[in-house]
Design a protein around this motif. Structure first.
Motif, short mmCIF file in Angstrom:
data_model
loop_
_atom_site.label_atom_id
_atom_site.label_comp_id
_atom_site.label_asym_id
_atom_site.label_seq_id
_atom_site.Cartn_x
_atom_site.Cartn_y
_atom_site.Cartn_z
N MET A 7 0.83 -1.21 0.00
CA MET A 7 0.00 0.00 0.00
C MET A 7 0.86 1.25 0.00
O MET A 7 0.54 2.24 -0.66
N ARG B 54 -7.48 6.79 4.70
CA ARG B 54 -7.43 6.24 3.34
C ARG B 54 -8.74 5.55 2.99
O ARG B 54 -9.41 4.98 3.85
N ALA C 181 -8.60 0.98 -0.79
CA ALA C 181 -7.14 0.81 -0.81
C ALA C 181 -6.71 -0.50 -0.18
O ALA C 181 -5.58 -0.95 -0.39
#
Length: 344
Positions: free
Chosen positions: A100, A125, A129
């Motif tokens: 990530m 986030r 993701a």
């Protein structure tokens, strides 16, 4: 190498080096050559799709007398120097976080998710993701106002289970907290390697058949040497214009990755098929019964030509790694544009 975020020391670290260009655009043109470069830093290498390579760099830092971040920069510099590309890198305590982090890094940059900071880094986030969160899952979560990783991490487990089911909810909850138990382990070696060629048109010409088989045998030799393996058996398949096919298999006199030896057996297989007036559409060659190259034994030869042939082969492999896979080819292939060329 431009830009770096989060330099410092970490008690344990993983590296994802994600190429900014497809692997077939890299100088050596193969995953095997890239793994060979990074394996000089650590033996714990995993190679995935889309030009992603993961390394365990904690122990490597101790070996080289530098921090994990220093190991990351060493790898990036080697890839830049050898292949001329700026890689993106992520540094974190596990594979998921490192991947990530690499995804949000620009070319030549390293993003470091330090130990103890994963929750803060993940919180804002988007939930998409996280690995395994596709469009359907994101839509389900979105209907309940769950759009960020932080919201998932703070959600009671029972609530998430009612939305997604027990198994997916448990996995997503762990990932939202930055947990990933999977270590970086070397990938299992391939069970076989294969190369094939489609002729430009259905072909009756025996010389073209010969040339095409020579080309795929040469390619098999290069693949074996790139992967650090030797093959013990070859299988040749001929595809005909009517959709039928013929297959012949032969064990090699000794396991090898030496192209001339592979070519000799492949051409024997071709001759044994007796294709006098066969209209051929393509050929495929497969090498199996693979072993690590270090386990191979080669009969001693008093013929200096054999040693010269192997030295030339090693030099050709180095040229391909530097200038690309088409930099060196057998003369019978170089003048006609490759194994599938028409010769006209």
């Amino acid at each position: 190498m431009r830009g770096a975020r989060g330099a410092g020391a970490a008690p344990s670290a993983w590296l994802v080096a994600q190429f900014s260009a497809p692997l077939n655009a890299v100088g050596a043109g193969s995953v095997g050559d890239v793994v060979e470069v990074v394996s000089g830093v650590t033996p714990y290498v995993w190679c995935g799709s889309s030009g992603v390579v993961q390394l365990e760099v904690g122990a490597a830092g101790r070996y080289f007398g530098t921090s994990p971040y220093g190991v990351v920069q060493m790898v990036l510099l080697r890839l830049k120097g050898i292949y001329g590309i700026d890689s993106c890198a992520g540094l974190a305590g596990n594979r998921m976080l490192a991947a990530m982090a690499a995804d949000v890094s620009g070319p030549g940059e390293t993003t470091w998710v330090r130990d103890g900071e994963a929750a803060d880094w993940l919180r804002p986030r988007p939930v998409t993701a996280l690995p395994g969160v596709g469009r359907s899952t994101a839509k389900t979560l979105g209907r309940y106002g769950l759009h960020t990783i932080g919201q998932i991490a703070e959600l009671p487990p029972g609530t998430l289970q009612r939305l997604l089911g027990a198994g997916p909810a448990r996995l997503l909850s762990e990932r939202a907290r930055g947990h990933d138990p999977h270590p970086v382990t070397p990938a299992d070696p391939a069970a076989h390697l294969a190369a094939d060629v489609d002729l430009e048109r259905d072909c009756l010409d025996a010389a073209q058949h010969h040339r095409a088989v020579l080309g795929v045998a040469e390619e098999i030799g290069q693949l074996l040497r790139q992967e650090g393996q030797i093959g013990g058996r070859l299988t040749l398949t001929v595809r005909y214009a009517d959709g039928s096919s013929s297959t012949r298999t032969r064990a090699l006199p000794e396991p090898t990755a030496h192209s001339p030896a592979l070519i000799a057996v492949a051409l024997e297989l071709l001759d044994g098929l007796g294709l006098q007036r066969a209209r051929v559409r393509g050929f495929a060659l497969r090498a199996d019964v693979l072993l690590p190259a270090g386990l191979g034994h080669r009969q001693l030869s008093l013929d200096p030509a054999a040693d010269r042939a192997r030295a030339l082969e090693a030099a050709a492999d180095r040229a391909r790694r530097r200038f690309g896979p088409g930099a060196v080819r057998p003369a019978t292939l170089a003048d006609r544009g490759g194994p599938g060329g028409s010769g006209e």
